[in-house]
Motif scaffolding. Structure first.
Motif, PDB file in Angstrom:
ATOM      1  N   UNK A 123       0.990  -1.464  -0.159  1.00  0.00           N
ATOM      2  CA  UNK A 123      -0.208   0.006  -0.256  1.00  0.00           C
ATOM      3  C   UNK A 123       0.573   1.205   0.344  1.00  0.00           C
ATOM      4  N   UNK A 124       1.888   1.299   0.261  1.00  0.00           N
ATOM      5  CA  UNK A 124       2.983   2.297  -0.460  1.00  0.00           C
ATOM      6  C   UNK A 124       3.410   2.859   0.979  1.00  0.00           C
ATOM      7  N   UNK A 125       3.575   2.523   1.690  1.00  0.00           N
ATOM      8  CA  UNK A 125       3.141   2.720   3.481  1.00  0.00           C
ATOM      9  C   UNK A 125       4.920   3.092   4.175  1.00  0.00           C
ATOM     10  N   UNK A 126       4.938   1.865   3.255  1.00  0.00           N
ATOM     11  CA  UNK A 126       6.896   2.232   3.838  1.00  0.00           C
ATOM     12  C   UNK A 126       7.594   3.136   2.756  1.00  0.00           C
ATOM     13  N   UNK A 127       8.659   3.649   4.002  1.00  0.00           N
ATOM     14  CA  UNK A 127       9.773   4.447   3.060  1.00  0.00           C
ATOM     15  C   UNK A 127      11.090   3.274   3.194  1.00  0.00           C
ATOM     16  N   UNK A 128      11.293   2.957   3.894  1.00  0.00           N
ATOM     17  CA  UNK A 128      12.685   1.945   4.428  1.00  0.00           C
ATOM     18  C   UNK A 128      11.907   0.588   3.447  1.00  0.00           C
ATOM     19  N   UNK A 129      13.750   0.029   2.948  1.00  0.00           N
ATOM     20  CA  UNK A 129      13.495  -1.651   2.692  1.00  0.00           C
ATOM     21  C   UNK A 129      13.694  -2.261   2.920  1.00  0.00           C
ATOM     22  N   UNK A 138      10.014   4.880   9.541  1.00  0.00           N
ATOM     23  CA  UNK A 138       9.578   6.383   7.995  1.00  0.00           C
ATOM     24  C   UNK A 138      10.656   7.167   8.335  1.00  0.00           C
ATOM     25  N   UNK A 139      10.264   7.262   9.422  1.00  0.00           N
ATOM     26  CA  UNK A 139      11.018   9.069   9.763  1.00  0.00           C
ATOM     27  C   UNK A 139      12.061   8.936   9.724  1.00  0.00           C
ATOM     28  N   UNK A 140      12.959   8.105   9.727  1.00  0.00           N
ATOM     29  CA  UNK A 140      14.653   7.364   9.486  1.00  0.00           C
ATOM     30  C   UNK A 140      14.354   8.003   7.960  1.00  0.00           C
ATOM     31  N   UNK A 141      14.380   6.946   7.219  1.00  0.00           N
ATOM     32  CA  UNK A 141      14.344   7.028   5.911  1.00  0.00           C
ATOM     33  C   UNK A 141      14.098   8.708   5.312  1.00  0.00           C
TER      34      UNK A 141
END
Length: 320
Positions: A158-164, A209-212
């Motif tokens: 759902x494209x809710x993660x900013x990290x891998x 997510x904040x760190x990313x």
């Protein structure tokens, strides 16, 4: 070999094992002060100890190292943290000496690995200090069933993660496919085993997510996103890692669900390794996380004081 746990055992119907009971104070002993130990002083004392451990890394210096550990762990800056953990200073000392003896018996590389073992063990005690009353995930099944954890794949789709992250391949076919990808593009991704279970606490997702986002804003546009190499896993998995020869300490913040590992050395090829390191250390100085340099990846543990803010951030980000 580990110092025996003080856990009160598994309760029927619970997805995790309850926390260890607090150690009883002797009669007349005053209660612990509300203000916690000085973590800056603790980290500085660990750094000084590592210099001395490195000077005694030879195969014939076992007794000298034991005397050093006996002496230094009683210093106020170190003792204040270790005595506030469930094992106490005596348990921490015995565990550390056993881990050092195990390392020596396996005849690994001397100075670097021995100092790394001591650094990782002692600095990770901050995690245990912070979360000493948190329940432990004993088995993989408990991790999979816990309502306190969310499925990363559901969020990623759902494209809710900013990290891998990468999952640990479970079949021969998937392992073969990953081996082929690594041969064709050896530097396209960090060389990690992958996550055994793709689950995490909501507060940890918000932190990552904040760190990313901060990392992306601080680096050139072509820089890959923040890469997570380890999240929550069970004590069962921790023992598997130890059998494979990995320096997996116990108890661990990973088994409480509040610790993660993020790749750092791989970002050196993009010239942003130091940028990420400073970003993480700044968060530590702000009291939000504990940071442990584990080499290619750095271990992070969320501070309890940041939990409420990050839970609100998760709920806002997910539209809850």
């Amino acid at each position: 070999m580990r110092v025996p746990s003080r856990s009160s055992g598994h309760q029927s119907g619970s997805s995790v094992t309850p926390p260890a009971r607090s150690r009883r104070r002797a009669p007349g002993t005053p209660p612990r002060p509300a203000v916690g130990p000085d973590l800056d002083a603790y980290r500085a004392a660990v750094a000084d100890l590592l210099v001395e451990v490195g000077a005694l890394a030879g195969a014939g210096r076992t007794q000298a190292r034991q005397v050093l550990i006996d002496d230094r762990l009683r210093e106020p800056a170190l003792a204040a943290v270790l005595d506030a953990t469930p094992q106490g200073i005596v348990g921490a000392r015995e565990t550390l000496l056993l881990e050092m003896a195990r390392h020596q018996s396996e005849a690994r590389d001397g100075v670097a690995e021995l100092t790394a073992l001591v650094r990782v063990y002692l600095l990770s005690r901050v995690d245990v200090l912070w979360w000493r009353d948190a329940p432990t995930f004993r088995t993989d099944a408990q991790v999979g069933a816990s309502p306190d954890l969310v499925d990363l794949e559901w969020l990623r789709r759902r494209d809710l993660l900013r990290f891998r992250y990468a999952e640990q391949p479970r079949t021969l076919l998937r392992r073969g496919m990953r081996a082929v990808r690594r041969r064709l593009r050896p530097d396209a991704a960090p060389r990690t085993a992958g996550l055994p279970l793709r689950r995490a606490r909501r507060e940890v997702v918000a932190l990552l997510n904040d760190l990313a986002r901060q990392f992306a804003a601080s680096t050139p546009p072509a820089t890959p996103p923040l890469w997570v190499t380890s999240l929550v896993h069970s004590v069962e998995h921790q023992h598997r890692l130890r059998r494979l020869g990995h320096p997996a300490t116990a108890p661990s913040g990973h088994c409480l669900g509040w610790a993660v590992d993020v790749e750092i050395e791989w970002f050196g090829r993009f010239g942003v390794r130091d940028t990420l390191a400073e970003l993480l250390l700044a968060r530590q100085r702000a009291g939000e996380i504990n940071v442990v340099d584990e080499g290619p990846a750095w271990h992070l543990c969320l501070a309890p004081t940041a939990r409420r803010r990050l839970r609100r951030a998760y709920e806002a980000e997910m539209g809850l």
